[in-house]
Design a protein around this motif. Structure first.
Motif, PDB file in Angstrom:
ATOM      1  N   SER A 169       0.878  -1.180   0.000  1.00 39.61           N
ATOM      2  CA  SER A 169       0.000   0.000   0.000  1.00 39.61           C
ATOM      3  C   SER A 169       0.912   1.227   0.000  1.00 39.61           C
ATOM      4  O   SER A 169       1.867   1.275   0.769  1.00 39.61           O
ATOM      5  CB  SER A 169      -0.855   0.055   1.265  1.00 39.61           C
ATOM      6  OG  SER A 169      -1.562  -1.117   1.398  1.00 39.61           O
ATOM      7  N   SER A 171       1.251   5.601  -0.112  1.00 44.66           N
ATOM      8  CA  SER A 171       0.593   6.910  -0.039  1.00 44.66           C
ATOM      9  C   SER A 171       1.624   7.978  -0.350  1.00 44.66           C
ATOM     10  O   SER A 171       2.813   7.777  -0.111  1.00 44.66           O
ATOM     11  CB  SER A 171       0.005   7.146   1.358  1.00 44.66           C
ATOM     12  OG  SER A 171       1.050   7.325   2.283  1.00 44.66           O
TER      13      SER A 171
ATOM     14  N   ARG B  15      -6.710   5.831   5.909  1.00 47.93           N
ATOM     15  CA  ARG B  15      -6.983   4.491   5.381  1.00 47.93           C
ATOM     16  C   ARG B  15      -8.090   3.750   6.119  1.00 47.93           C
ATOM     17  O   ARG B  15      -8.892   3.060   5.514  1.00 47.93           O
ATOM     18  CB  ARG B  15      -5.714   3.641   5.485  1.00 47.93           C
ATOM     19  CG  ARG B  15      -4.712   4.005   4.430  1.00 47.93           C
ATOM     20  CD  ARG B  15      -3.650   2.931   4.378  1.00 47.93           C
ATOM     21  NE  ARG B  15      -2.536   3.379   3.566  1.00 47.93           N
ATOM     22  CZ  ARG B  15      -1.307   2.904   3.667  1.00 47.93           C
ATOM     23  NH1 ARG B  15      -1.039   1.973   4.542  1.00 47.93           N
ATOM     24  NH2 ARG B  15      -0.360   3.349   2.886  1.00 47.93           N
ATOM     25  N   ASN B  16      -8.083   3.873   7.442  1.00 49.15           N
ATOM     26  CA  ASN B  16      -8.979   3.013   8.226  1.00 49.15           C
ATOM     27  C   ASN B  16     -10.115   3.748   8.914  1.00 49.15           C
ATOM     28  O   ASN B  16     -11.016   3.123   9.445  1.00 49.15           O
ATOM     29  CB  ASN B  16      -8.169   2.259   9.302  1.00 49.15           C
ATOM     30  CG  ASN B  16      -6.974   1.554   8.707  1.00 49.15           C
ATOM     31  OD1 ASN B  16      -7.044   1.040   7.594  1.00 49.15           O
ATOM     32  ND2 ASN B  16      -5.868   1.531   9.435  1.00 49.15           N
TER      33      ASN B  16
END
Lengths: 187, 460
Positions: A169, A171, B15-16
């Motif tokens: 992942s 970012s 994200r969460n």
């Protein structure tokens, strides 16, 4: 005066900075900038120092190594002419934070670093947080300077496509968002 | 150099925990578009909206990408149409509403607000025409939101407007009966409506506002819930269990972080568009997604379900802590700024209403300590207009007496009764129809007139 960069690398322990700074002071050297860190059991530091013209690099290196050894420190010393001007100060840049998050494995940093290099992006700080998100997981935090003439959208897309085969992942965020959220600063 | 904690905390929020900027709303004054000719007026409106809004969506997306924080909705609010289109009748009003809808499609925004009238003290000609047009206007458009202010702490409650809106809500539901009364999701009745709300359906640009302005609505119920959960867990681990003072502190600090994000992104959007930045609205705005719920915060605070005894106290603490944290984070705070409790838009609140823990009466009590009011509540399609007006009157009274904004967005679902479900899709979610309080209000509503403004001294 000459401006030298002096690096120290070796086994960490109390008294290293005291010995080094005393050694510099004894030789009339003025410390201009310093950064120091510890990784595992390893100590690393870089000093930028103003050194009198009559002191040679070899002489200073010998004196610092001798004093470190006599105090029982296992530290290597490297001295070279200090470079002028930080890389990012020579061109307009924007600070970004890129993170990769996923299963640890070989080739992870090099994959990302190659993308940065292709885009003339300079890594200013790199940190690994192991165990974040589970066993054998690694979070890498790249603080980078992106030249303003780079296409941010394209860089972002390339970072994502480079990370996809590694199941990471990713970012990419402008650094200001972290400052705004977590720090209270003056105007 | 950033610390690990700063980086990981931000990553987790995005994200969460559903951290995002819920809406960037571009306010556009239409007062310089007025004309005696409806087609000329519409032409002026379309040209002005197009001039300012054509880059709104791409700019928001670019800035969202830059900071890694999505701007979920881009919207437009305009001057109250009842005022700027005052010379026109109901048929022309419908035509104007459709033009606003087309302008929203052209600008690629999901909603445009401002099909509005301010009638707390009485009706002007444009107000009457606009309110009369609402059922057809909202049935023939997709993206236009309508808000009617029928009460204020300074003017009292216009009970004629309350009676009229009860009938118009039913008529709007009937006009959109094929979609479960969907038109009513875009229609809200207010007391003390703020002039700078970025959130729909209440967004409109007040007459004291700049010609164009960027207002931002932040979000963050998921972030607040997770922050409370983490703090409680940490407290247990270190043997110092948290009390409510600690929980309020956690909410306050989290609201600070969320607001900083909204203000920073709003300011940058405004700067890039060359438009002044207006306000950050601190509201905790939920979505139907699990983990993005205001209702779940009640459970984190120790209640088995929202609606259990203690819920009003939790909401009061939550609302206040959000305001405190947000006010420190930004000097440009406005809009509604509090916690929203829209039933269909919050899966946890919807579940509490479905299982009977949250009644209309309890929801009304909750609205006395939060923003906005009775929001997105599905009621039986055969509810009498007078009952809807009675509910509006009660809610307006809470706002008027307490000097706060309150609102009513009820959806009488045609052909359906208590216990049946209705789905509106997307952010609007789904809801089970709940009963309205029993008893006949028709004679009271029939009295009409105005409930006078409250006395502003002798506070107790």
């Amino acid at each position: 005066m000459q401006k030298l960069s002096i690096s120290f690398l070796g086994k960490d322990g109390p008294g290293i900075v005291a010995t080094v700074s005393q050694g510099l002071s004894d030789n009339k050297c003025n410390i201009l900038q310093v950064t120091q860190t510890i990784l595992g059991a390893e100590f690393a530091a870089i000093f930028i120092v103003d050194v009198p013209d009559d002191i040679t690099k070899d002489f200073l290196q010998q004196r610092l190594e001798d004093s470190l050894r006599s105090e029982g420190h296992d530290i290597s010393v490297l001295i070279r002419q200090a470079s002028e001007g930080a890389w990012s100060s020579k061109r307009p840049c924007q600070p970004y934070v890129v993170t990769t998050d996923g299963q640890d494995g070989p080739g992870l940093i090099s994959t990302m670093a190659r993308v940065f290099a292709r885009h003339n992006v300079n890594i200013e700080n790199l940190k690994a947080v192991l165990g974040h998100g589970g066993e054998n997981h690694a979070l890498f935090v790249f603080e980078v300077e992106v030249p303003e003439d780079q296409d941010i959208g394209r860089l972002n897309r390339e970072i994502h496509s480079a990370a996809r085969p590694l199941n990471l992942s990713v970012s990419m965020q402008h650094r200001d968002i972290f400052e705004a959220m977590h720090r209270i600063t003056d105007f | 150099m950033l610390s690990e904690r700063e980086v990981i905390s931000t990553l987790d929020m995005v994200r969460n925990e559903h951290l995002d900027v819920r809406t960037v709303t571009l306010g556009i004054s239409l007062f310089d578009c007025v004309s005696h000719d409806v087609e000329l007026f519409i032409g002026n409106v379309r040209a002005k909206i197009n001039h300012y809004a054509s880059n709104l969506v791409t700019t928001c997306n670019e800035i969202g990408e830059k900071y890694g924080i999505p701007v979920v909705n881009k919207r437009i609010s305009v001057s109250p149409i009842a005022a700027v289109a005052a010379p026109f009748g109901p048929k022309d009003m419908v035509r104007i509403c459709q033009a606003l809808d087309e302008a929203a499609v052209e600008a690629k925004v999901d909603f445009i607000g401002g099909y509005s009238a301010l009638v707390e003290k009485g009706f002007a000609r444009g107000d009457t025409a606009l309110i009369e047009s609402i059922p057809e206007a909202l049935a023939s458009t997709q993206r236009v939101c309508s808000s009617i202010n029928v009460a204020s702490s300074k003017a009292g409650i216009n009970m004629d407007a309350v009676a009229l809106m009860g009938r118009q809500i039913l008529a709007t539901a009937a006009a959109t009966a094929d979609k479960g009364g969907f038109g009513c999701t875009k229609l809200v009745v207010f007391a003390n409506i703020p002039q700078d709300v970025p959130f729909m359906a209440g967004a409109y640009l007040g007459i004291g506002e700049p010609d164009v302005v960027i207002n931002v609505g932040v979000s963050g119920p998921g972030v607040v819930k997770k922050a409370i959960d983490r703090a409680l867990e940490k407290g247990r681990q270190i043997g110092r269990p948290l009390n409510l003072l600690d929980v309020a502190e956690v909410i306050k600090k989290t609201a600070y972080k969320v607001t900083r994000v909204g203000e920073m992104i709003g300011n940058e959007v405004a700067a890039r568009l060359g438009i002044p930045f207006g306000v950050a609205d601190l509201s905790l705005a939920p979505t139907p997604a699990v983990g993005d719920s205001v209702g779940e915060i009640f459970q984190s605070c120790g209640l088995s379900v929202m609606g259990a005894p203690g819920s009003t106290a939790v909401l009061a603490m939550l609302n206040d802590a959000v305001k405190k944290g947000g006010s420190f984070a930004s000097s440009s705070v406005g809009g509604l700024s509090g916690a929203f409790i829209p039933v269909s838009e919050d899966s946890s609140i919807e579940a509490a209403a479905t299982s009977g823990f949250l009644s209309m009466e309890k929801l009304e009590a909750l609205t006395s300590v939060c923003s906005v009011g009775l929001d997105m509540i599905a009621i039986p399609g055969d509810t009498p207009a007078a009952a809807i007006s009675g509910i509006i009157a009660d809610e307006m009274a809470i706002g008027m007496i307490n000097h706060k904004t309150t609102a009513v967005r009820l959806i009488p679902v045609p052909g359906k009764g208590v216990g049946e479900k209705v789905s509106f899709g997307g952010l609007l979610g789904e809801a089970t129809i709940i009963p309205v309080p029993r008893g006949d209000s028709s004679a009271f509503i029939g009295l009409g007139g105005r409930i006078p403004a409250p006395i502003h001294s002798l506070k107790n």
